[in-house]
Each structure stands twice: as structure tokens, then as C-alpha cells.
Design a protein around this motif. Structure first.
Motif, PDB file in Angstrom:
ATOM      1  N   HIS A 123      28.646  48.191  38.322  1.00  0.00           N
ATOM      2  CA  HIS A 123      29.318  48.927  39.391  1.00  0.00           C
ATOM      3  C   HIS A 123      30.498  48.135  39.955  1.00  0.00           C
ATOM      4  O   HIS A 123      31.621  48.638  40.037  1.00  0.00           O
ATOM      5  CB  HIS A 123      28.303  49.233  40.497  1.00  0.00           C
ATOM      6  CG  HIS A 123      28.919  49.746  41.759  1.00  0.00           C
ATOM      7  ND1 HIS A 123      29.544  50.965  41.837  1.00  0.00           N
ATOM      8  CD2 HIS A 123      29.038  49.180  42.989  1.00  0.00           C
ATOM      9  CE1 HIS A 123      30.006  51.148  43.064  1.00  0.00           C
ATOM     10  NE2 HIS A 123      29.707  50.079  43.781  1.00  0.00           N
ATOM     11  N   VAL A 124      30.250  46.859  40.328  1.00  0.00           N
ATOM     12  CA  VAL A 124      31.300  46.046  40.962  1.00  0.00           C
ATOM     13  C   VAL A 124      32.442  45.783  39.976  1.00  0.00           C
ATOM     14  O   VAL A 124      33.622  45.870  40.339  1.00  0.00           O
ATOM     15  CB  VAL A 124      30.723  44.707  41.489  1.00  0.00           C
ATOM     16  CG1 VAL A 124      31.832  43.817  42.026  1.00  0.00           C
ATOM     17  CG2 VAL A 124      29.683  44.955  42.562  1.00  0.00           C
ATOM     18  N   SER A 125      32.113  45.481  38.699  1.00  0.00           N
ATOM     19  CA  SER A 125      33.192  45.184  37.750  1.00  0.00           C
ATOM     20  C   SER A 125      33.983  46.451  37.454  1.00  0.00           C
ATOM     21  O   SER A 125      35.195  46.401  37.246  1.00  0.00           O
ATOM     22  CB  SER A 125      32.637  44.570  36.462  1.00  0.00           C
ATOM     23  OG  SER A 125      31.918  45.522  35.724  1.00  0.00           O
ATOM     24  N   GLY A 126      33.328  47.594  37.469  1.00  0.00           N
ATOM     25  CA  GLY A 126      34.039  48.858  37.280  1.00  0.00           C
ATOM     26  C   GLY A 126      35.047  49.092  38.388  1.00  0.00           C
ATOM     27  O   GLY A 126      36.170  49.541  38.146  1.00  0.00           O
ATOM     28  N   LEU A 166      36.398  46.637  40.425  1.00  0.00           N
ATOM     29  CA  LEU A 166      37.402  45.586  40.580  1.00  0.00           C
ATOM     30  C   LEU A 166      38.310  45.419  39.372  1.00  0.00           C
ATOM     31  O   LEU A 166      39.478  45.094  39.516  1.00  0.00           O
ATOM     32  CB  LEU A 166      36.721  44.237  40.838  1.00  0.00           C
ATOM     33  CG  LEU A 166      35.996  44.091  42.163  1.00  0.00           C
ATOM     34  CD1 LEU A 166      35.422  42.689  42.286  1.00  0.00           C
ATOM     35  CD2 LEU A 166      36.936  44.378  43.331  1.00  0.00           C
ATOM     36  N   LEU A 167      37.742  45.578  38.170  1.00  0.00           N
ATOM     37  CA  LEU A 167      38.491  45.196  36.978  1.00  0.00           C
ATOM     38  C   LEU A 167      39.280  46.343  36.370  1.00  0.00           C
ATOM     39  O   LEU A 167      40.045  46.129  35.438  1.00  0.00           O
ATOM     40  CB  LEU A 167      37.546  44.609  35.923  1.00  0.00           C
ATOM     41  CG  LEU A 167      36.881  43.284  36.299  1.00  0.00           C
ATOM     42  CD1 LEU A 167      35.930  42.839  35.199  1.00  0.00           C
ATOM     43  CD2 LEU A 167      37.934  42.198  36.519  1.00  0.00           C
ATOM     44  N   ASP A 169      43.044  45.541  36.082  1.00  0.00           N
ATOM     45  CA  ASP A 169      43.613  44.445  35.290  1.00  0.00           C
ATOM     46  C   ASP A 169      42.768  44.190  34.045  1.00  0.00           C
ATOM     47  O   ASP A 169      42.122  43.166  33.896  1.00  0.00           O
ATOM     48  CB  ASP A 169      43.747  43.169  36.122  1.00  0.00           C
ATOM     49  CG  ASP A 169      42.431  42.722  36.742  1.00  0.00           C
ATOM     50  OD1 ASP A 169      42.383  41.624  37.277  1.00  0.00           O
ATOM     51  OD2 ASP A 169      41.437  43.482  36.667  1.00  0.00           O
ATOM     52  N   GLU A 170      42.820  45.163  33.142  1.00  0.00           N
ATOM     53  CA  GLU A 170      41.969  45.111  31.948  1.00  0.00           C
ATOM     54  C   GLU A 170      42.229  43.880  31.086  1.00  0.00           C
ATOM     55  O   GLU A 170      41.304  43.224  30.651  1.00  0.00           O
ATOM     56  CB  GLU A 170      42.184  46.381  31.097  1.00  0.00           C
ATOM     57  CG  GLU A 170      41.598  47.618  31.705  1.00  0.00           C
ATOM     58  CD  GLU A 170      40.083  47.673  31.544  1.00  0.00           C
ATOM     59  OE1 GLU A 170      39.611  48.570  30.856  1.00  0.00           O
ATOM     60  OE2 GLU A 170      39.384  46.804  32.119  1.00  0.00           O
ATOM     61  N   ARG A 171      43.461  43.596  30.820  1.00  0.00           N
ATOM     62  CA  ARG A 171      43.779  42.520  29.879  1.00  0.00           C
ATOM     63  C   ARG A 171      44.147  41.256  30.638  1.00  0.00           C
ATOM     64  O   ARG A 171      45.034  41.276  31.474  1.00  0.00           O
ATOM     65  CB  ARG A 171      44.937  42.893  28.958  1.00  0.00           C
ATOM     66  CG  ARG A 171      44.687  44.123  28.110  1.00  0.00           C
ATOM     67  CD  ARG A 171      44.035  43.783  26.787  1.00  0.00           C
ATOM     68  NE  ARG A 171      43.310  44.953  26.259  1.00  0.00           N
ATOM     69  CZ  ARG A 171      42.452  44.900  25.273  1.00  0.00           C
ATOM     70  NH1 ARG A 171      42.171  43.759  24.683  1.00  0.00           N
ATOM     71  NH2 ARG A 171      41.832  45.978  24.864  1.00  0.00           N
ATOM     72  N   LYS A 172      43.466  40.206  30.345  1.00  0.00           N
ATOM     73  CA  LYS A 172      43.719  38.930  31.022  1.00  0.00           C
ATOM     74  C   LYS A 172      43.568  37.831  29.985  1.00  0.00           C
ATOM     75  O   LYS A 172      42.672  37.892  29.162  1.00  0.00           O
ATOM     76  CB  LYS A 172      42.714  38.752  32.164  1.00  0.00           C
ATOM     77  CG  LYS A 172      43.012  37.561  33.055  1.00  0.00           C
ATOM     78  CD  LYS A 172      42.077  37.542  34.258  1.00  0.00           C
ATOM     79  CE  LYS A 172      42.282  36.310  35.096  1.00  0.00           C
ATOM     80  NZ  LYS A 172      41.335  36.216  36.206  1.00  0.00           N
TER      81      LYS A 172
END
Lengths: 213, 213
Positions: B200-203, B205-206, B209-212
Motif C-alpha cells: 500500500h505505502v509503496s504504491g 509513494l513510488l 518515480d518509477e525509475r531510479k
């Protein structure tokens, strides 16, 4: 270094190293022109990672292999890496009666709705949670389900810290490794911290009423 | 009921039931005057408890046997029951280098002091936590140790809920069973909730900025 030295340095017996090589958990060494196989520092590090996941994290060899495959893919986006690392672990299935199973699915759906968590239907953690709820109902411990929102709130606090750790890493490979190590060794850390906190809290609360029942 | 029916009702194969009887996880049935052995509802319940601890909680048979011994003692005070149930689990030991071990002991001592937790020197959870800290240092993931206070705070919130559940039980036997089931199945529940919350949290926040890296 040769396999004997790799074994001494890592503390992993040669037969176990050969097993990890066969199972693909460890990359092959480099064959030198003397027809010997040479291992490097990356093999020592990988052996330590495998042993930590198995000995400290309690993973099976096959579960560790799945996570390391994700790590070795190396070309995933940050979000994919996180998701893959989490999904690769799968979940133990322990079928109980259809009645408990249905009630447990309702328990989990209701929890996810209350918390507003967006979770894929195929999430292994969702299946695991459903199994735990079904087992608690079957064992006559549905009282534990009454505090599941408190546990979920604590889990959300932990997850926010987890994701912060992963986001702070400079490369995708390192992000993936942190997701794996932080989640697996983190589970063992959190369960140890829970027991220590239980000892502390029960010492404070129960010292006054030792005998009950 | 005879062993064949006990097997059908519980879903546990007869050979496994006989193994549990030999190992003392399951009490013997009652021998009838027809020289048959009779099992009752308490055997069905005990088999379900064993399977839940092993299949859902991931315990070994010997760890489950130790916890059930605590449960069967039945004459402990509430605080003793809690402590015994927690201590019976022990901890995996995975020795790393002396240098990491010493640093890890300092990590744990400092944490306990900061939180004001009163913990016995022989606490298995203290040893487990030390091993996790040593492994994280050896793997180059000491960054996880930087957030250990956040994890400890979450664990304390969980432990307060745990102890509340146990205190609400009417008898010592039931308190002990809740301590065991709540802690072991609770570990699996919390680790599943952590993964769901991570998703849930990574969905949230991320997604930007998919590509890092």
C-alpha cells in the motif's frame, strides 16, 4: 581464492557451497588457465547473505533462491523490485473448513477497506493473512481478530519506515537488496523486539496480580 | 472415536498422529474394555493447535512440543506462563565474527537503555536481536539499525495489545494458550500485515518515480 579458502572465509562447508552452486544461489567461479576455479569477494558476500536469510530469517533454501533471483535480475524499477521481493516469498497454505475460510476472507476484505489499503488479488500476503484468520477462528481464538486494526496500524508504521529505507538507497540493485534484507531479517528483528517489549510490558502490568484463575 | 476417525476429522494422517503421540505433543487416548483406544474432542482440538503452530506459525515440531509442554503444565502464574511461553521458543544462533558480535551487543544494550526495557540477561529474544544486528552489520546493512527505535516503538504498541488480550482471559490455561497462539500465529499475521502495508505505502509513494538508479 579456491573453494577451500572460500569455505574458511565464509564459514560455509565446501559441500554446502557446491550445493548452492548447483541450485544457482551462488554464481560459478572463474576457471583459470591452470584449470582451477577461482572465487572472489562477491562470493564471500553472497554466502553471507544466503546464510543470513536462512539462519536468521528462517527461510528455506528454495525461498532464498527465489529472492536472490529477483536480486540478480537487476533491471527492475524500484516499485517492481519491491513488489517482486515481497511476492517471491509466497505464503504457506493450510486449508481449513470452507466456513472458516469464507469468514476469514470477509475479515480480510473488511480490514483492507477500513484501512484503505490497495492490494492486488494475487498478493501472497493477503492469502497468508486469510489463512491466519481462518486458523484463529477454528482454534476458538477469534478474540485476536478483535485487535487486528491495532496490529495493522503498527504494521503500517513499520512499512513506512521500511519504504523510507529502500527509497534512500542509491541504486536499484541496492534498493532490492535492502528490501529483501530489511524485510526478511526485519521480520526476525520485529519478532524479537515484540518478545522483549512483551517482557517489559508484562513485567510492568502483571507484577501486581501474579495469581489469576 | 478411533484413530481413523480422528484422522478424518482433523485432516492429520494416522502416521503423523502416531508420531505426535510418541513425541508427547498429543496425550494418549483412553483404552476401552474392547482393547481399543478411544480419542475425544480434545484430541481434535490439540491436533488443530499443533498444525496451526507448525503450518501457519512455521514452528518446528520440537519448538511446538516445548510450547505445548508449557501449556500442559497449567499451574503457572500469569506472568510465569507468559514468560515461559516466550522463552521456550529460544532463538536461532548464527555466530558471526567477534567484532560484529561485540558491536551488536552494544547496539542492543543501548536500545534497551533508551527504551527503558527491563530484560533478563538470559532472554532468548535478546540473543536473537543481537544476532540480527550482527548479521546486518556483516552484510553492510547497518542502515537498518538506524531505524531500530522506530521498529521498537511499533513493537511496544503491539506488545501492549498482546498483553491486553492475555489479561482479558478468564483462566491461566486460557491465558497461556492465548499467549502462545497470539504470539506465534500473531508473528505470521504481523509479517503478512507488514507486506500488505508495504504494498500500500509503496504504491502511494513510488508511483511518481518509477525509475531510479
Amino acid at each position: 581464492m579456491r573453494i577451500a579458502e572460500l569455505s574458511r572465509t565464509s564459514g560455509v562447508p565446501p559441500a554446502t557451497i557446491k550445493y548452492y552452486l548447483r541450485e544457482g544461489l551462488l554464481r560459478p567461479g572463474v576457471r583459470t588457465h591452470h584449470n582451477q576455479v577461482d572465487y572472489g569477494e562477491e562470493h564471500v558476500n553472497r554466502l553471507r547473505l544466503i546464510r543470513a536469510l536462512v539462519d536468521i530469517g528462517g527461510l528455506s533454501i528454495s525461498a532464498a533462491a527465489e529472492l536472490l533471483t529477483v536480486l540478480d535480475t537487476g533491471s527492475l524499477s524500484a516499485r517492481e523490485a519491491l513488489g517482486e521481493a515481497m511476492y517471491a516469498l509466497g505464503g504457506r497454505r493450510s486449508p481449513v473448513g470452507a466456513e472458516q475460510q469464507e469468514a476469514a476472507e470477509t475479515d480480510v476484505d473488511a480490514l483492507l477497506t477500513r484501512r484503505g489499503w490497495q492490494i492486488g488479488d494475487e498478493s501472497p500476503a493477503r492469502h497468508t493473512l486469510t489463512d491466519v484468520c481462518a486458523a484463529l477462528r477454528q482454534l476458538g481464538h477469534a478474540d485476536v481478530l478483535g485487535v487486528i486494526d491495532d496490529y495493522a496500524a503498527a504494521a503500517e508504521a513499520v512499512a513506512a519506515v521500511d519504504i523510507g529505507l529502500v527509497r534512500d538507497e542509491p541504486t536499484v540493485e541496492r534498493m532490492t537488496e535492502t528490501a529483501i534484507v530489511g524485510t526478511i531479517l526485519g521480520d526476525t528483528m520485529l519478532s524479537a523486539l515484540r518478545r522483549l517489549a512483551q517482557e517489559h510490558v508484562s513485567g510492568m502490568l502483571l507484577s501486581g496480580d501474579e495469581r489469576k484463575g
